[in-house]
Design a protein around this motif. Structure first.
Motif, short mmCIF file in Angstrom:
data_model
loop_
_atom_site.label_atom_id
_atom_site.label_comp_id
_atom_site.label_asym_id
_atom_site.label_seq_id
_atom_site.Cartn_x
_atom_site.Cartn_y
_atom_site.Cartn_z
N ALA A 1 -28.07 -1.90 -2.67
CA ALA A 1 -27.17 -2.40 -1.63
C ALA A 1 -25.83 -1.66 -1.70
O ALA A 1 -25.39 -1.23 -2.76
N PHE A 2 -25.21 -1.54 -0.56
CA PHE A 2 -23.94 -0.84 -0.47
C PHE A 2 -22.83 -1.70 -1.06
O PHE A 2 -22.73 -2.89 -0.76
N ALA A 3 -22.00 -1.13 -1.91
CA ALA A 3 -20.92 -1.86 -2.58
C ALA A 3 -19.67 -1.88 -1.68
O ALA A 3 -18.79 -1.03 -1.81
N TRP A 4 -19.61 -2.84 -0.79
CA TRP A 4 -18.51 -2.91 0.17
C TRP A 4 -17.19 -3.30 -0.48
O TRP A 4 -16.14 -2.78 -0.12
N ARG A 5 -17.22 -4.24 -1.42
CA ARG A 5 -15.97 -4.72 -2.02
C ARG A 5 -15.18 -3.59 -2.70
O ARG A 5 -13.99 -3.42 -2.43
N PRO A 6 -15.80 -2.81 -3.59
CA PRO A 6 -15.03 -1.72 -4.20
C PRO A 6 -14.56 -0.69 -3.18
O PRO A 6 -13.43 -0.20 -3.27
N LEU A 7 -15.40 -0.37 -2.21
CA LEU A 7 -15.02 0.61 -1.20
C LEU A 7 -13.79 0.15 -0.42
O LEU A 7 -12.81 0.90 -0.26
N LEU A 8 -13.82 -1.07 0.07
CA LEU A 8 -12.70 -1.58 0.86
C LEU A 8 -11.46 -1.81 0.01
O LEU A 8 -10.34 -1.57 0.47
N THR A 9 -11.64 -2.27 -1.22
CA THR A 9 -10.49 -2.52 -2.10
C THR A 9 -9.77 -1.22 -2.44
O THR A 9 -8.53 -1.15 -2.34
N VAL A 10 -10.50 -0.21 -2.84
CA VAL A 10 -9.86 1.06 -3.21
C VAL A 10 -9.27 1.75 -1.98
O VAL A 10 -8.16 2.29 -2.04
N THR A 11 -9.97 1.70 -0.86
CA THR A 11 -9.42 2.28 0.37
C THR A 11 -8.14 1.55 0.77
O THR A 11 -7.14 2.19 1.15
N GLY A 12 -8.15 0.24 0.69
CA GLY A 12 -6.95 -0.53 1.00
C GLY A 12 -5.81 -0.22 0.06
O GLY A 12 -4.65 -0.11 0.47
N ALA A 13 -6.11 -0.05 -1.23
CA ALA A 13 -5.07 0.28 -2.21
C ALA A 13 -4.44 1.64 -1.90
O ALA A 13 -3.21 1.80 -1.99
N VAL A 14 -5.25 2.61 -1.52
CA VAL A 14 -4.72 3.94 -1.18
C VAL A 14 -3.86 3.87 0.08
O VAL A 14 -2.80 4.49 0.17
N LEU A 15 -4.30 3.09 1.07
CA LEU A 15 -3.49 2.91 2.29
C LEU A 15 -2.17 2.23 1.99
O LEU A 15 -1.12 2.64 2.50
N ILE A 16 -2.22 1.21 1.16
CA ILE A 16 -0.98 0.53 0.76
C ILE A 16 -0.04 1.50 0.07
O ILE A 16 1.17 1.54 0.35
N PHE A 17 -0.57 2.32 -0.83
CA PHE A 17 0.24 3.32 -1.52
C PHE A 17 0.87 4.29 -0.53
O PHE A 17 2.06 4.59 -0.60
N GLY A 18 0.08 4.79 0.40
CA GLY A 18 0.59 5.75 1.38
C GLY A 18 1.70 5.18 2.25
O GLY A 18 2.67 5.87 2.55
N PHE A 19 1.56 3.92 2.63
CA PHE A 19 2.58 3.31 3.48
C PHE A 19 3.82 2.86 2.71
O PHE A 19 4.91 2.83 3.26
N THR A 20 3.66 2.50 1.43
CA THR A 20 4.80 1.98 0.68
C THR A 20 5.57 3.04 -0.09
O THR A 20 6.72 2.81 -0.45
N LEU A 21 4.99 4.19 -0.37
CA LEU A 21 5.67 5.21 -1.15
C LEU A 21 7.01 5.64 -0.56
O LEU A 21 8.00 5.70 -1.30
N PRO A 22 7.11 5.92 0.73
CA PRO A 22 8.41 6.37 1.26
C PRO A 22 9.53 5.34 1.11
O PRO A 22 10.69 5.71 0.93
N THR A 23 9.23 4.06 1.20
CA THR A 23 10.29 3.04 1.13
C THR A 23 10.42 2.39 -0.24
O THR A 23 11.53 2.10 -0.68
N LEU A 24 9.32 2.15 -0.92
CA LEU A 24 9.37 1.48 -2.21
C LEU A 24 9.46 2.45 -3.39
O LEU A 24 9.79 2.05 -4.50
N GLY A 25 9.16 3.70 -3.16
CA GLY A 25 9.23 4.70 -4.22
C GLY A 25 8.05 4.63 -5.16
O GLY A 25 7.26 3.68 -5.15
#
Length: 155
Positions: free
Chosen positions: A75-99
């Motif tokens: 079965a496809f592991a959706w939880r790890p895929l979505l969690t890690v993808t979300g974490a990378v998106l959060i990092f990309g959006f927060t780096l310029p303002t939160l450092g």
């Protein structure tokens, strides 16, 4: 007729092959330079080709060598895929303002929820080591302009 003898190796090799070709193709938009003075397209083109060759070898091996079991993909592991993808998106959006001092530990903490085992002490230690190491490499070592502290602190 060829049949897939190892499904996991076949699909992993095919993924490497496609990603490698995509990177090599994308690198053709940049200047290659020469071996003595490589341009911005030189390194990604070489890595893309290397990845594509390794993927092709893995695909051929999965088609030719019978390992005794099918190694069917589960079965496809959706939880790890979505969690890690979300974490990378959060990092990309927060780096310029939160450092980096906040965005990088946030990346490590959010992505650690992708696994089945979670230990706060290990996650905090990993986040601290990664943040200090990233600061040492990118800011201190390479002198890249990456915000370290949040912008609201008024560096």
């Amino acid at each position: 007729m060829l049949s897939i003898k190892n499904h996991k190796d076949f699909w992993a090799g095919l993924m490497f092959l496609v990603v490698g070709i995509a990177f090599a193709w994308g690198a053709t938009n940049y200047s290659f330079g020469s071996s003595a003075r490589p341009g911005p397209g030189y390194f990604p083109f070489g890595l893309g080709l290397l990845l594509a060759v390794l993927g092709a070898v893995e695909v051929l091996k999965a088609l030719a060598i019978d390992t005794g079991d099918d190694n069917a993909i589960g079965a496809f592991a959706w939880r790890p895929l979505l969690t890690v993808t979300g974490a990378v998106l959060i990092f990309g959006f927060t780096l310029p303002t939160l450092g980096m001092a906040i965005a990088l530990p946030l990346l490590v903490i959010v992505s650690s929820f992708a696994g089945d085992e979670f230990n706060w002490k290990e996650v905090i230690a990993d986040a601290a080591i990664l943040t200090i190491g990233s600061w040492a490499v990118f800011d201190w070592g390479l002198n890249l302009v990456i915000p370290i502290w949040p912008t609201f602190l008024g560096q």
